[in-house]
Design a protein around this motif. Structure first.
Motif, PDB file in Angstrom:
ATOM      1  N   ALA A   1      43.437  62.212 -44.702  1.00 46.49           N
ATOM      2  CA  ALA A   1      44.542  62.665 -45.552  1.00 46.49           C
ATOM      3  C   ALA A   1      45.585  61.561 -45.722  1.00 46.49           C
ATOM      4  CB  ALA A   1      45.193  63.908 -44.949  1.00 46.49           C
ATOM      5  N   SER A   2      45.848  60.791 -44.662  1.00 45.14           N
ATOM      6  CA  SER A   2      46.805  59.681 -44.754  1.00 45.14           C
ATOM      7  C   SER A   2      46.286  58.612 -45.698  1.00 45.14           C
ATOM      8  CB  SER A   2      47.055  59.082 -43.367  1.00 45.14           C
ATOM      9  OG  SER A   2      47.592  60.046 -42.484  1.00 45.14           O
ATOM     10  N   LEU A   3      44.979  58.337 -45.614  1.00 46.08           N
ATOM     11  CA  LEU A   3      44.355  57.376 -46.532  1.00 46.08           C
ATOM     12  C   LEU A   3      44.475  57.873 -47.974  1.00 46.08           C
ATOM     13  CD1 LEU A   3      42.518  54.907 -47.145  1.00 46.08           C
ATOM     14  CD2 LEU A   3      40.556  56.396 -46.699  1.00 46.08           C
ATOM     15  N   SER A   4      44.171  59.158 -48.195  1.00 48.22           N
ATOM     16  CA  SER A   4      44.251  59.739 -49.532  1.00 48.22           C
ATOM     17  C   SER A   4      45.679  59.722 -50.063  1.00 48.22           C
ATOM     18  CB  SER A   4      43.718  61.178 -49.499  1.00 48.22           C
ATOM     19  OG  SER A   4      43.825  61.785 -50.766  1.00 48.22           O
ATOM     20  N   LEU A   5      46.649  60.010 -49.195  1.00 48.99           N
ATOM     21  CA  LEU A   5      48.052  60.017 -49.614  1.00 48.99           C
ATOM     22  C   LEU A   5      48.500  58.622 -50.024  1.00 48.99           C
ATOM     23  CD1 LEU A   5      50.561  61.851 -49.868  1.00 48.99           C
ATOM     24  CD2 LEU A   5      51.178  61.160 -47.548  1.00 48.99           C
ATOM     25  N   GLY A   6      48.133  57.618 -49.224  1.00 55.93           N
ATOM     26  CA  GLY A   6      48.486  56.241 -49.562  1.00 55.93           C
ATOM     27  C   GLY A   6      47.861  55.798 -50.879  1.00 55.93           C
ATOM     28  N   LEU A   7      46.601  56.190 -51.092  1.00 59.00           N
ATOM     29  CA  LEU A   7      45.932  55.862 -52.354  1.00 59.00           C
ATOM     30  C   LEU A   7      46.626  56.551 -53.520  1.00 59.00           C
ATOM     31  CD1 LEU A   7      42.161  56.159 -51.311  1.00 59.00           C
ATOM     32  CD2 LEU A   7      43.405  54.064 -51.789  1.00 59.00           C
ATOM     33  N   ASN A   8      46.953  57.835 -53.350  1.00 62.44           N
ATOM     34  CA  ASN A   8      47.586  58.619 -54.416  1.00 62.44           C
ATOM     35  C   ASN A   8      48.947  58.079 -54.816  1.00 62.44           C
ATOM     36  OD1 ASN A   8      46.007  60.662 -55.469  1.00 62.44           O
ATOM     37  ND2 ASN A   8      46.441  62.086 -53.826  1.00 62.44           N
ATOM     38  N   LEU A   9      49.758  57.745 -53.818  1.00 63.23           N
ATOM     39  CA  LEU A   9      51.144  57.382 -54.086  1.00 63.23           C
ATOM     40  C   LEU A   9      51.316  55.944 -54.540  1.00 63.23           C
ATOM     41  CD1 LEU A   9      53.031  59.180 -51.158  1.00 63.23           C
ATOM     42  CD2 LEU A   9      52.487  60.045 -53.431  1.00 63.23           C
ATOM     43  N   TRP A  10      50.482  55.041 -54.012  1.00 60.59           N
ATOM     44  CA  TRP A  10      50.754  53.618 -54.236  1.00 60.59           C
ATOM     45  C   TRP A  10      49.587  52.827 -54.816  1.00 60.59           C
ATOM     46  CZ3 TRP A  10      55.716  52.764 -53.943  1.00 60.59           C
ATOM     47  CH2 TRP A  10      56.504  53.568 -53.113  1.00 60.59           C
ATOM     48  N   LEU A  11      48.429  52.889 -54.172  1.00 63.65           N
ATOM     49  CA  LEU A  11      47.352  51.950 -54.526  1.00 63.65           C
ATOM     50  C   LEU A  11      46.665  52.295 -55.845  1.00 63.65           C
ATOM     51  CD1 LEU A  11      45.738  49.475 -53.725  1.00 63.65           C
ATOM     52  CD2 LEU A  11      44.192  50.951 -52.421  1.00 63.65           C
TER      53      LEU A  11
ATOM     54  N   ARG B   1      40.800  74.233 -29.159  1.00 60.91           N
ATOM     55  CA  ARG B   1      40.752  72.875 -28.573  1.00 60.91           C
ATOM     56  C   ARG B   1      39.664  72.036 -29.243  1.00 60.91           C
ATOM     57  NH1 ARG B   1      40.275  68.536 -27.547  1.00 60.91           N
ATOM     58  NH2 ARG B   1      40.652  67.318 -25.652  1.00 60.91           N
ATOM     59  N   LEU B   2      38.559  72.698 -29.649  1.00 61.73           N
ATOM     60  CA  LEU B   2      37.476  71.992 -30.340  1.00 61.73           C
ATOM     61  C   LEU B   2      37.947  71.426 -31.674  1.00 61.73           C
ATOM     62  CD1 LEU B   2      34.397  71.318 -30.496  1.00 61.73           C
ATOM     63  CD2 LEU B   2      34.098  73.551 -31.596  1.00 61.73           C
ATOM     64  N   MET B   3      38.945  72.092 -32.288  1.00 59.30           N
ATOM     65  CA  MET B   3      39.445  71.662 -33.589  1.00 59.30           C
ATOM     66  C   MET B   3      40.271  70.378 -33.518  1.00 59.30           C
ATOM     67  SD  MET B   3      38.341  73.655 -35.963  1.00 59.30           S
ATOM     68  CE  MET B   3      39.370  72.915 -37.204  1.00 59.30           C
ATOM     69  N   TRP B   4      40.739  70.001 -32.339  1.00 64.28           N
ATOM     70  CA  TRP B   4      41.643  68.857 -32.192  1.00 64.28           C
ATOM     71  C   TRP B   4      41.077  67.567 -32.781  1.00 64.28           C
ATOM     72  CZ3 TRP B   4      45.783  66.183 -31.975  1.00 64.28           C
ATOM     73  CH2 TRP B   4      45.865  64.974 -31.304  1.00 64.28           C
ATOM     74  N   PRO B   5      39.863  67.125 -32.400  1.00 64.82           N
ATOM     75  CA  PRO B   5      39.345  65.873 -32.996  1.00 64.82           C
ATOM     76  C   PRO B   5      39.075  65.999 -34.493  1.00 64.82           C
ATOM     77  CG  PRO B   5      37.668  66.920 -31.644  1.00 64.82           C
ATOM     78  CD  PRO B   5      38.948  67.651 -31.378  1.00 64.82           C
ATOM     79  N   TYR B   6      38.732  67.209 -34.938  1.00 60.91           N
ATOM     80  CA  TYR B   6      38.516  67.414 -36.374  1.00 60.91           C
ATOM     81  C   TYR B   6      39.819  67.201 -37.156  1.00 60.91           C
ATOM     82  CZ  TYR B   6      33.846  69.413 -35.672  1.00 60.91           C
ATOM     83  OH  TYR B   6      32.519  69.603 -35.370  1.00 60.91           O
ATOM     84  N   PHE B   7      40.889  67.787 -36.654  1.00 55.48           N
ATOM     85  CA  PHE B   7      42.168  67.636 -37.343  1.00 55.48           C
ATOM     86  C   PHE B   7      42.700  66.215 -37.238  1.00 55.48           C
ATOM     87  CE2 PHE B   7      42.921  72.365 -37.313  1.00 55.48           C
ATOM     88  CZ  PHE B   7      42.983  72.462 -38.697  1.00 55.48           C
ATOM     89  N   LEU B   8      42.356  65.520 -36.156  1.00 55.49           N
ATOM     90  CA  LEU B   8      42.733  64.112 -36.054  1.00 55.49           C
ATOM     91  C   LEU B   8      42.003  63.295 -37.116  1.00 55.49           C
ATOM     92  CD1 LEU B   8      44.458  62.129 -34.437  1.00 55.49           C
ATOM     93  CD2 LEU B   8      42.514  61.770 -32.907  1.00 55.49           C
ATOM     94  N   GLY B   9      40.723  63.585 -37.307  1.00 54.40           N
ATOM     95  CA  GLY B   9      39.963  62.921 -38.367  1.00 54.40           C
ATOM     96  C   GLY B   9      40.504  63.273 -39.743  1.00 54.40           C
ATOM     97  N   ALA B  10      40.858  64.557 -39.934  1.00 50.46           N
ATOM     98  CA  ALA B  10      41.432  64.985 -41.206  1.00 50.46           C
ATOM     99  C   ALA B  10      42.759  64.287 -41.467  1.00 50.46           C
ATOM    100  CB  ALA B  10      41.625  66.505 -41.208  1.00 50.46           C
ATOM    101  N   LEU B  11      43.552  64.061 -40.402  1.00 50.26           N
ATOM    102  CA  LEU B  11      44.828  63.354 -40.546  1.00 50.26           C
ATOM    103  C   LEU B  11      44.608  61.927 -41.025  1.00 50.26           C
ATOM    104  CD1 LEU B  11      47.910  63.228 -40.138  1.00 50.26           C
ATOM    105  CD2 LEU B  11      47.473  62.571 -37.761  1.00 50.26           C
TER     106      LEU B  11
END
Length: 372
Positions: free
Chosen positions: A124-134, A111-121
């Motif tokens: 990771a979404s920012l990194s994916l958008g940068l990688n694919l498009w920007l 349960r402690l990992m939940w906010p960490y993985f939300l931050g990682a999401l």
């Protein structure tokens, strides 16, 4: 009596989650911002002579170069700073016994990992958008700026003695190409059948028209071979033809694909496949890497939390030292296996994803050893 099956319950988002997520993202963006300032200052000091000699406008330096350089840098070191951010504030929480208090209060480590993985999401979404498009779009502006104002640092270079298959059985050879004059020295177009040359076209100089995509030459020679292998030469004038060879393909493939968004990259891969190109492995490595690197954010986050959630004598410094060593070894493995894929030793998708698989195993091991 029917037994009810357990169902997944959304963990929700509580005050403690906001606290951890806020610490995670604020530490990450603060670290990225600080290093960007340092890198930009050092880069400007290094290139100031070039800017002065070529009279680069301040507006172009800021908006065409550095504003487009920043997304590339953020993505290049995103995994490292995600790792550092997680280890830094988590080890601090562990040192202040906050982690112990959370687990003692009935919160599970999962349960402690939940906010960490939300931050990682989010990262990771920012990194994916940068990688694919920007980043591909921003790299075009950076390359154009460097070619104009920092010629010695120009990234895009054209190969010499270029040999490309433009369609099955048809090959083009160019000794050298000049972007300034759009002119190539010694051009040859060869046709093969069953491993033997059947015809060729040769010109000492050809010119490429960027608008019409046509190749032209004042004089050229054709060679043909009959069934007995007898060769016939014919001189011609005023060649003007359209062939399946774009001038961008004359550049180094690893540099060219960095300026393509994911749609252009996929189309370029299919085009090179149809031509039987020898650069398919390089393109596929780039294609898989754009997805594999953001996924690595979750793995590095899990390693960081599992490693730094235990209070040790060395404190934050020991955690950061071990964490940075693991993170740099992860980046080293990525580069190491990419070279195997480019050389054809390993299939590209296997080579690119092996580091994530290996470090996922490390993450699972550390997770099981973490305090519960």
């Amino acid at each position: 009596m029917k037994r009810k099956l357990p169902h997944f319950r959304f963990p929700g988002f509580k005050i403690l989650d906001r606290y951890i997520l806020g610490k995670f993202l604020s530490t990450y963006f603060f670290a990225i911002a600080m290093i960007i300032v340092v890198v930009v200052i050092f880069d400007y000091v290094e290139k100031i002579d070039n800017f002065t000699e070529t009279k680069a406008p301040l507006k172009a330096i800021i908006f065409d170069y550095y504003l487009n350089f920043i997304p590339f840098f953020i993505n290049q070191f995103s995994g490292l700073f995600t790792f550092i951010a997680v280890i830094f504030f988590t080890s601090k929480m562990a040192y202040q016994t906050e982690i112990v208090a959370m687990l003692s209060g009935g919160m599970s480590f999962r349960r402690l990992m939940w906010p960490y993985f939300l931050g990682a999401l989010i990262i990771a979404s920012l990194s994916l958008g940068l990688n694919l498009w920007l980043i591909p779009v921003s790299q075009r502006s950076c390359v154009a700026f460097e070619n104009q104002y920092i010629p010695r640092k120009a990234r895009f270079q054209y190969d010499k003695n270029i040999y490309r298959q433009i369609e099955p059985g048809t090959f083009a050879y160019i000794r050298n190409y000049s972007k300034e004059s759009n002119q190539a020295s010694f051009f040859s177009l060869e046709e093969y059948e069953s491993g033997a040359m059947t015809a060729s076209l040769e010109a000492a100089e050809v010119r490429f028209n960027p608008e019409t995509k046509r190749w032209s030459a004042r004089r050229y020679t054709t060679r043909t071979f009959d069934s007995l292998g007898v060769e016939t030469f014919t001189q011609h004038r005023n060649l003007d033809t359209l062939i399946n060879l774009d001038v961008n393909e004359l550049g180094r493939t690893d540099q060219l694909i960095k300026t393509m968004n994911i749609v252009e990259l996929n189309q370029f891969l299919e085009q090179q496949r149809s031509k039987g190109s020898d650069s398919i492995n390089i393109i596929q490595v780039e294609q898989h890497a754009r997805y594999a690197y953001p996924v690595g954010t979750f793995i590095l986050t899990l390693i960081g939390v599992s490693l730094s959630s235990r209070k040790v004598r060395g404190g934050t410094g020991l955690h950061i030292g071990i964490g940075i060593a693991l993170c740099f070894s992860y980046i080293l493995f990525i580069r190491f296996f990419e070279e195997f894929a480019k050389s054809g030793t390993l299939p590209p998708w296997i080579a690119v994803w092996i580091p994530n698989i290996l470090y996922l195993c490390i993450a699972v091991y550390l997770y099981r050893k973490a305090p519960k």
